[in-house]
Design an enzyme around this catalytic site. Structure first.
Site, PDB file in Angstrom:
ATOM      1  N   LEU A 140      10.980 -25.049  76.886  1.00 11.08           N
ATOM      2  CA  LEU A 140       9.731 -24.903  77.648  1.00 11.08           C
ATOM      3  C   LEU A 140       9.846 -23.833  78.733  1.00 11.08           C
ATOM      4  O   LEU A 140       8.907 -23.056  78.952  1.00 11.08           O
ATOM      5  CB  LEU A 140       9.348 -26.254  78.268  1.00 11.08           C
ATOM      6  N   ALA A 170      12.223 -34.348  74.211  1.00 11.26           N
ATOM      7  CA  ALA A 170      11.705 -35.115  75.361  1.00 11.26           C
ATOM      8  C   ALA A 170      10.747 -36.188  74.875  1.00 11.26           C
ATOM      9  O   ALA A 170       9.905 -35.946  74.001  1.00 11.26           O
ATOM     10  CB  ALA A 170      11.031 -34.179  76.351  1.00 11.26           C
ATOM     11  N   GLY A 207       9.388 -39.319  77.149  1.00 11.57           N
ATOM     12  CA  GLY A 207       8.473 -39.988  78.080  1.00 11.57           C
ATOM     13  C   GLY A 207       7.267 -39.157  78.456  1.00 11.57           C
ATOM     14  O   GLY A 207       6.114 -39.594  78.330  1.00 11.57           O
ATOM     15  N   GLY A 208       7.466 -37.937  78.963  1.00 11.33           N
ATOM     16  CA  GLY A 208       6.317 -37.107  79.304  1.00 11.33           C
ATOM     17  C   GLY A 208       6.537 -36.191  80.487  1.00 11.33           C
ATOM     18  O   GLY A 208       7.663 -35.822  80.806  1.00 11.33           O
ATOM     19  N   GLU A 213       7.170 -44.552  84.913  1.00  9.58           N
ATOM     20  CA  GLU A 213       8.631 -44.482  84.750  1.00  9.58           C
ATOM     21  C   GLU A 213       9.294 -44.799  86.074  1.00  9.58           C
ATOM     22  O   GLU A 213       8.635 -44.859  87.120  1.00  9.58           O
ATOM     23  CB  GLU A 213       9.054 -43.113  84.209  1.00  9.58           C
ATOM     24  N   ASP A 226      25.855 -22.814  78.162  1.00 12.23           N
ATOM     25  CA  ASP A 226      26.009 -21.358  78.012  1.00 12.23           C
ATOM     26  C   ASP A 226      25.511 -20.609  79.246  1.00 12.23           C
ATOM     27  O   ASP A 226      26.114 -19.616  79.666  1.00 12.23           O
ATOM     28  CB  ASP A 226      25.239 -20.847  76.786  1.00 12.23           C
ATOM     29  N   HIS A 245      21.278 -41.242  81.603  1.00 14.00           N
ATOM     30  CA  HIS A 245      20.080 -42.045  81.321  1.00 14.00           C
ATOM     31  C   HIS A 245      20.516 -43.481  81.117  1.00 14.00           C
ATOM     32  O   HIS A 245      21.477 -43.739  80.376  1.00 14.00           O
ATOM     33  CB  HIS A 245      19.363 -41.510  80.075  1.00 14.00           C
ATOM     34  N   ARG A 248      16.692 -43.697  88.436  1.00 13.81           N
ATOM     35  CA  ARG A 248      17.628 -43.723  87.322  1.00 13.81           C
ATOM     36  C   ARG A 248      19.095 -43.908  87.727  1.00 13.81           C
ATOM     37  O   ARG A 248      19.855 -44.576  87.050  1.00 13.81           O
ATOM     38  CB  ARG A 248      17.483 -42.389  86.618  1.00 13.81           C
ATOM     39  N   HIS A 269      22.583 -37.242  80.347  1.00 21.35           N
ATOM     40  CA  HIS A 269      21.200 -36.908  79.966  1.00 21.35           C
ATOM     41  C   HIS A 269      20.725 -35.574  80.536  1.00 21.35           C
ATOM     42  O   HIS A 269      20.077 -34.807  79.846  1.00 21.35           O
ATOM     43  CB  HIS A 269      20.299 -38.037  80.466  1.00 21.35           C
ATOM     44  N   ARG A 329      17.304 -36.494  89.837  1.00 24.73           N
ATOM     45  CA  ARG A 329      15.960 -36.093  89.381  1.00 24.73           C
ATOM     46  C   ARG A 329      15.070 -37.303  89.134  1.00 24.73           C
ATOM     47  O   ARG A 329      15.470 -38.264  88.479  1.00 24.73           O
ATOM     48  CB  ARG A 329      16.079 -35.294  88.083  1.00 24.73           C
ATOM     49  N   LEU A 360      10.404 -31.333  82.720  1.00 23.42           N
ATOM     50  CA  LEU A 360       9.504 -30.466  81.945  1.00 23.42           C
ATOM     51  C   LEU A 360       8.561 -29.763  82.926  1.00 23.42           C
ATOM     52  O   LEU A 360       8.249 -28.577  82.773  1.00 23.42           O
ATOM     53  CB  LEU A 360       8.706 -31.289  80.931  1.00 23.42           C
TER      54      LEU A 360
END
Ligand code: FAD
Ligand code: SIN
Length: 490
Positions: free
Chosen positions: A7, A38, A40-41, A105, A199, A220, A266, A327, A362, A368
């Site tokens: 993305l 991905a 969840g959203g 979430e 990378d 996760h 998380r 994750h 995060r 995203l």
């Protein structure tokens, strides 16, 4: 030139193409990326009862005091517009009576997760890659692996890359966007696909770019515990829909750890699961969705439902065995709000970058969003960049695949054992020694025919070196960094 077609890379390409020609280098097919996986959203304060201020507050709380506040504000204020932009490209999100349906979430005080069932990443990647494919000003080079950043008098002037079947080539550019994603493959168990081999960290480190916060590695809480399907993600949205965590005795153990229970940030949920497994000496805990109805489960989580069925787990009847797995990398190549790195001409966005929005942890579904917001801002900022340098091809040191397999396995073992959810100084020092030895071995091994797998191994080593150095240097427990020698997190 853009390195990466997730993305971040494709968003940047679409923006920059309004001002000139853009090339996208990607090491596999265009859709091979973390983005595609991905579930969840995307977090955005678009609900009636929501505001960017609340999204900002939740992001700052999850980040445990280490977020860059200006970067967070920049992120959350642009979230609704970023969603509209994706929709303008044809991305379809679930809606209810004309309004977007918003999931929940961990760490979010409101329902604000815009999604496409449990395959949001697939839908988003479809929309952006189709837009890129139909843009005449963007050329996509698939199976093209960036091996080196071209530097001229301290400025990045392009990329050296290996094109499958053609060998090394030089791509000069006025500016380079590093959008190469994550580094999960340095661990034995990760939700990341095989392209996540650090990378970008390897390329940036070799060029001397500033890298930070790599010790904040996100695990996760809920990936499938199964011998044949290890690390398949069970989205946090399942807990958002009411899924509860139980130990093998059936106890809803999150009551013992945090008042926010399964929807705590998380880092807290993953650490609680780890503690619970250690306490009872079990290999996993369980996610219980048996109180949810089958139509809801199949409608909201079709991918997860179908995948679990293949191993005989019925979400409406059975508890799902889960364990945490690597994750997401919160740290990376340091940028400003326009995606500029410490090297002139070099930009970074997405998971490879460290924009400051995640701090020490995060918030779910902010990545995203971050990939889009910062890539778009970089695509405006790079317009006036001009580079004159050319650069020449330099040989790339690749070792044999057999040696690369040995080195990767050894690295993954040491990272999993010593640089996981709970760390100690002894373990971190041991990991540092092993990584140093492996880097030395890689450098001394004779040149073998070019192998992407081998060059990725070197990048994984350089990425891991940064993670461990950051963890050793961190003298207090915060967010995702937990060293049991430093005492309890308040
Ligand atoms: P990526 O999408 O990983 O793209 C990186 C690209 O760079 C790839 O195309 C790769 O092939 C290419 N590349 C890498 N190295 C090279 C090289 N040397 N040369 C050429 N090309 C190269 N985040 C959310 O916000 N919401 C979610 O619901 C969510 N769910 C997730 C579920 C899973 C299973 C996973 C793994 C991640 C999830 N995340 C989620 C995190 C999120 O998907 C990623 O952080 C985000 O997609 C990163 O985007 P990116 O463009 O930076 O990198
Ligand atoms: C998930 O669906 O649980 C992943 C969300 C994220 O990584 O932000």
């Amino acid at each position: 030139m853009v390195i990466g077609s997730g993305l971040a890379g494709l968003t940047f390409a679409l923006g920059a193409a309004s001002h000139g020609k853009v090339g996208v280098l990607t090491k596999g097919e265009i859709t091979e990326s973390n983005t595609t996986w991905a579930q969840g959203g995307i977090a955005a304060a678009v609900g009636e009862a929501d505001s960017w201020e609340l999204h900002e507050r939740d992001t700052l709380i999850a980040g445990a005091g280490l977020c860059d506040e200006a970067a967070v504000r920049f992120l959350v204020q642009q979230a609704p517009e970023a969603i509209s932009w994706l929709q303008s490209l044809g991305a379809r999100f679930d809606s209810d009576g004309g309004d977007l349906s918003l999931g929940r979430e961990g760490g979010h005080s409101r329902n604000r997760i815009v999604h496409h069932a449990d395959r949001t990443g697939w839908e988003v990647e479809r929309a952006v890659s189709e837009a890129v494919r139909s843009n005449p000003d963007i050329s996509v080079f698939e199976n093209t692996f960036a091996t080196r950043l071209l530097m001229d008098e301290g400025r990045c002037v392009g990329v050296q890359a290996h094109i499958e079947g053609m060998g090394e080539r030089i791509f000069t550019a006025n500016s380079v966007m590093l959008a190469s994603g994550g580094c999960g493959k340095m661990y034995q168990h990760t939700t990341n696909p095989s392209v996540a081999t650090a990378d970008g960290i390897g390329l940036a480190a070799a060029a001397g770019a500033q890298i930070a916060n790599m010790e904040f590695m996100q695990f996760h809480p809920t990936t499938l515990f199964h011998t044949q399907m290890r690390s398949f993600l069970i989205s946090e949205a399942v807990r958002g829909a009411g899924g509860t965590l139980r130990n093998h005795l059936g106890r809803r153990f999150m009551y013992d750890y945090d008042t926010r229970l399964e929807l705590a940030p998380r880092d807290i949920v993953a650490r609680s699961i780890e503690a619970e497994m250690k306490k009872h000496q079990t290999w996993c805990v369980y996610l219980d969705t048996t109180h949810l109805l089958e139509p809801q489960l199949t409608h909201e989580f079709p991918t997860i439902y179908e995948r679990l069925q293949t191993i005989g787990v019925e979400m409406e009847k059975d508890w799902i065995p889960v364990v945490p797995a690597q994750h997401y990398s919160c740290g990376g190549v340091v940028t400003d709000l326009q995606g500029r790195t410490s090297i002139p001409g070099l930009y970074a966005a997405g998971e490879v970058s460290c924009t400051g929005v995640h701090g020490a942890n995060r918030l779910a579904s902010n990545s995203l969003l971050e990939a889009m917001v910062f890539a778009r801002s970089a695509s405006y900022a790079c317009v006036n960049e001009r580079a004159e340098g050319t650069g020449k091809i330099e040989p790339i040191h690749a070792i044999s695949e057999a040696e690369a397999i040995r080195i990767r396995r050894s690295l993954q073992k040491t990272m999993t054992e010593n640089v996981g959810i709970v760390r100690t100084f002894d373990g971190l020092q041991k990991a540092a020694r092993v990584i140093k030895t492996l880097i030395g071995e890689y450098d001394r091994l004779p040149n073998a025919p070019y192998s992407q797998y081998a060059v990725e191994a070197k990048n994984l080593l350089l990425g891991a070196e940064n993670v461990v150095a950051g963890a050793i240097a961190r003298t207090e427990n915060v967010g995702l960094h937990y060293n049991s020698d430093l005492g309890i997190i308040e």
